[in-house]
Write an enzyme that holds these catalytic residues in place. Structure first.
Site, PDB file in Angstrom:
ATOM      1  N   ARG A  57       0.804  -1.227   0.000  1.00  0.00           N
ATOM      2  CA  ARG A  57       0.000   0.000   0.000  1.00  0.00           C
ATOM      3  C   ARG A  57       0.835   1.275   0.000  1.00  0.00           C
ATOM      4  O   ARG A  57       0.612   2.181  -0.790  1.00  0.00           O
ATOM      5  CB  ARG A  57      -0.910   0.065   1.252  1.00  0.00           C
ATOM      6  CG  ARG A  57      -2.198  -0.643   1.140  1.00  0.00           C
ATOM      7  CD  ARG A  57      -2.524  -1.284   2.456  1.00  0.00           C
ATOM      8  NE  ARG A  57      -1.549  -2.319   2.707  1.00  0.00           N
ATOM      9  CZ  ARG A  57      -1.659  -3.567   2.255  1.00  0.00           C
ATOM     10  NH1 ARG A  57      -2.724  -3.913   1.612  1.00  0.00           N
ATOM     11  NH2 ARG A  57      -0.707  -4.471   2.437  1.00  0.00           N
ATOM     12  N   THR A  58       1.778   1.370   0.927  1.00  0.00           N
ATOM     13  CA  THR A  58       2.483   2.643   1.103  1.00  0.00           C
ATOM     14  C   THR A  58       3.315   2.953  -0.142  1.00  0.00           C
ATOM     15  O   THR A  58       3.258   4.067  -0.679  1.00  0.00           O
ATOM     16  CB  THR A  58       3.363   2.576   2.363  1.00  0.00           C
ATOM     17  OG1 THR A  58       2.589   2.052   3.429  1.00  0.00           O
ATOM     18  CG2 THR A  58       3.886   3.942   2.740  1.00  0.00           C
ATOM     19  N   LYS A  86      27.159  -1.762   0.511  1.00  0.00           N
ATOM     20  CA  LYS A  86      28.614  -1.623   0.433  1.00  0.00           C
ATOM     21  C   LYS A  86      29.148  -0.749   1.561  1.00  0.00           C
ATOM     22  O   LYS A  86      30.307  -0.331   1.542  1.00  0.00           O
ATOM     23  CB  LYS A  86      29.002  -1.003  -0.915  1.00  0.00           C
ATOM     24  CG  LYS A  86      28.539  -1.786  -2.121  1.00  0.00           C
ATOM     25  CD  LYS A  86      28.849  -0.998  -3.395  1.00  0.00           C
ATOM     26  CE  LYS A  86      28.127  -1.582  -4.597  1.00  0.00           C
ATOM     27  NZ  LYS A  86      28.163  -0.646  -5.749  1.00  0.00           N
ATOM     28  N   ARG A 107      11.044   3.942   3.389  1.00  0.00           N
ATOM     29  CA  ARG A 107      10.731   2.998   4.475  1.00  0.00           C
ATOM     30  C   ARG A 107      12.017   2.240   4.788  1.00  0.00           C
ATOM     31  O   ARG A 107      12.751   1.837   3.880  1.00  0.00           O
ATOM     32  CB  ARG A 107       9.639   2.020   4.053  1.00  0.00           C
ATOM     33  CG  ARG A 107       9.462   0.878   5.051  1.00  0.00           C
ATOM     34  CD  ARG A 107       8.273   0.000   4.739  1.00  0.00           C
ATOM     35  NE  ARG A 107       7.018   0.703   4.990  1.00  0.00           N
ATOM     36  CZ  ARG A 107       5.819   0.121   4.911  1.00  0.00           C
ATOM     37  NH1 ARG A 107       5.723  -1.154   4.600  1.00  0.00           N
ATOM     38  NH2 ARG A 107       4.729   0.813   5.155  1.00  0.00           N
ATOM     39  N   HIS A 135       4.745   5.730  11.542  1.00  0.00           N
ATOM     40  CA  HIS A 135       4.257   5.630  10.163  1.00  0.00           C
ATOM     41  C   HIS A 135       3.276   6.797  10.002  1.00  0.00           C
ATOM     42  O   HIS A 135       2.061   6.621   9.968  1.00  0.00           O
ATOM     43  CB  HIS A 135       3.566   4.277   9.982  1.00  0.00           C
ATOM     44  CG  HIS A 135       3.301   3.873   8.563  1.00  0.00           C
ATOM     45  ND1 HIS A 135       3.340   4.754   7.501  1.00  0.00           N
ATOM     46  CD2 HIS A 135       2.991   2.653   8.031  1.00  0.00           C
ATOM     47  CE1 HIS A 135       3.058   4.095   6.391  1.00  0.00           C
ATOM     48  NE2 HIS A 135       2.851   2.824   6.683  1.00  0.00           N
TER      49      HIS A 135
HETATM   50  N1   CP Z   1      -0.314  -0.138   5.816  1.00  0.00           N
HETATM   51  C1   CP Z   1       0.887  -0.366   5.264  1.00  0.00           C
HETATM   52  O1   CP Z   1       1.899   0.255   5.614  1.00  0.00           O
HETATM   53  O2   CP Z   1       0.886  -1.326   4.295  1.00  0.00           O
HETATM   54  P1   CP Z   1       2.162  -1.779   3.478  1.00  0.00           P
HETATM   55  O3   CP Z   1       3.120  -2.416   4.441  1.00  0.00           O
HETATM   56  O4   CP Z   1       1.648  -2.744   2.444  1.00  0.00           O
HETATM   57  O5   CP Z   1       2.770  -0.547   2.866  1.00  0.00           O
END
Ligand code: CP
Length: 338
Positions: A57-58, A86, A107, A135
């Site tokens: 999703r993100t 590296k 991320r 998040h």
């Molecule tokens: N909600 C969420 O962060 O989903 P993903 O890990 O699929 O990005």
């Protein structure tokens, strides 16, 4: 806050008026997210989308949001395709990649890593999840969803009654959502988890300092009777020392239609940041809820595009120009009929 050029790293950087601004811009993005209109307002701009942990999703909604504003997306996924393997530092990586992009989403499995990266970046950095820490864009889309769902029930965020269920120790989405709720009034939170996976004390303290009522329990049935939102979470297996340790907790709190009917008020909205763990030994949100109109999980995921479009428009300072670069679409799109 001044959004222009800002990093989006933590919910702590926002005041309540900032949240309203993000939500107003997100509302204005709906014709574009639903493909009724297209805009080229970010034509020529490049998003560096860097995901060093799995994501559906993100990663994809950040990319789609940028494309929907007319920009291009460059993706880096996994450490193995990056020179971080590296020994290159996050600072150097940021310094270099910010020469190739106008904004970067990242991320990373380590708490604090995205902030460290942002120190080296010459362009805005958006935190797509840093370990078990935060998040923030998920919390924003969660609250945007809560606002929309409550409005259809004639309620508002102030006075919200919410149960957060599952792995509250490692779940960065609930950490950020709790911090966000501290900007609002008179919230009742029921934190439902195994004792070992409880919400960190400092977050509970922040909630109580904000004047909110916090109940901590490991009993699901007694927690979901008088709530507006049941926010379920997955056991965050990737944060445990071993799969066997995660197995101790998997499947401990399961919500299905029968439990919902027995214990929840009829309008209780069911949320989950997703992915839900649909394996038989987990199944924290059963598939038999899919027909329940109060299951908001897919509306929640859709809202991620609106909120992320809003954040790009704000940090790149085009929120007031989006419509100036727009036109109607000329292709058939089934989203417009729904
Ligand atoms: N909600 C969420 O962060 O989903 P993903 O890990 O699929 O990005």
């Amino acid at each position: 806050m001044n959004f222009t050029g800002a990093h989006i790293l933590s919910i702590k950087q926002f005041e309540r008026a900032d949240i309203q601004r993000i939500f107003d811009v997100a509302d204005a993005m709906e014709p574009y997210a639903l493909r009724r209109k297209v805009t080229r307002v970010l034509e020529g701009a490049i998003l560096g989308n860097m995901f060093f942990e799995p994501s559906t999703r993100t990663r994809v909604s950040f990319g789609s949001a940028f494309n929907l504003l007319g920009g291009n997306v460059r993706e880096t996924t996994g450490f193995e395709s990056s020179s971080l393997t590296k020994g290159e530092s996050l600072f150097d990586t940021a310094r270099v990649l910010s020469g190739y992009s106008d904004v970067i989403c990242m991320r990373h499995p380590q708490a604090g890593s995205v902030a460290e990266f942002a120190e080296g970046s010459r362009v805005p950095v958006l935190n797509g999840g840093d370990g078990a820490n935060e998040h923030p864009t998920q919390a924003l889309l969660d609250l945007y969803t809560i606002r929309k769902e409550l409005r259809s029930n004639g309620r508002s965020i102030d006075g919200l009654r919410i149960a957060m269920i599952g792995d509250l120790k490692h779940g960065r989405t609930v950490h950020s959502l709790c911090k966000l709720l501290c900007l609002f009034q008179n919230i009742s939170l029921c934190l439902v988890s195994p004792k070992e996976l409880a919400m960190p004390d400092y977050i509970v303290e922040e909630l109580r300092s904000a004047g909110h009522k916090v109940t901590i329990t490991d009993d699901l049935a007694s927690s979901i009777g008088n709530i507006d939102i049941a926010y379920s979470t997955r056991i965050q297996e990737e944060r445990f020392a071993s799969k066997e340790e995660a197995d101790l907790y998997r499947g401990r709190f399961r919500l299905n239609q029968s439990i919902y009917t027995q214990y929840c008020e009829p309008n209780t909205v069911i949320m989950h940041p997703l992915p839900r763990d649909s394996r038989a030994d987990a199944n924290e949100l059963d598939n038999d809820l899919n027909a329940n109109p109060n299951l908001a999980i897919f509306r929640q995921a859709d809202n991620g595009v609106l909120v992320r479009m809003a954040l790009f428009a704000l940090v790149l300072d085009v929120a007031d120009q989006v419509d100036n670069y727009s036109r109607e679409v000329n292709w058939y799109n089934s989203l417009r009929t729904k």
